[in-house]
Design a protein around this motif. Sequence first.
Motif: not given
Length: 215
Positions: A159-163
């Motif tokens: 989904e494009g969530t960064l970590e």
Amino acid sequence: MIRCVEVFPGFRAVRIADADGLDTEAYILECEGGLILIDVGFTPECHRNIQAELDSMGKKWDDIKMIIITHAHGDHINNLPQVKELTEAEVVIGDGDDGALEERTGVPADVLLDTGDVIGACGNIEIIKVPGHSDGNLCLLLHKYKALIAGDTIFGDSEGTLEAPPEKYCSDVDAAAKNLIMLAEYDFEALLLSHGKNTLTGAKEKVMALIDSWV
């Protein structure tokens, strides 16, 4: 399985494999003096997928003049011996990862890179070393495209969530997270990852939010 996206003119993202359940991408830059390949993958499938993309471009392995290794982990380097048999390309890597590269692949680096170094191709590629994921872990800032190739410095989901990089992949997980603040100094609009959905607009804001979560 191959899926190639021309992210920008002359800048291609090639999905080469799944590694530990994660999508893995390599990158091909078409520069004035020839092609630059960023990371080489780790399985015969990766090799075939890069080969297929070169074929679609009407290029050959010996059109690759430089191989940039973002860091010396197996999914990014294991195919280097096979690639070196096909091209006389210069191999460059972050200072601190050169020993692991040669130990694991038998291929020595030709050039070691550190923060502030600039590769004078494709409108200049500025080097940012962000230790933690590995000792010599690199990001590449492509000024021409306002794009940051982050390698494994940052992970993303579908989904494009960064970590920050997960602990099991890091030599120093705390440093990997805290050193993300180094990226705050740079101007970029697009973020290209080795693992996870790429962000082509508004990436700096997303990265700053990630940094803020660790400050």
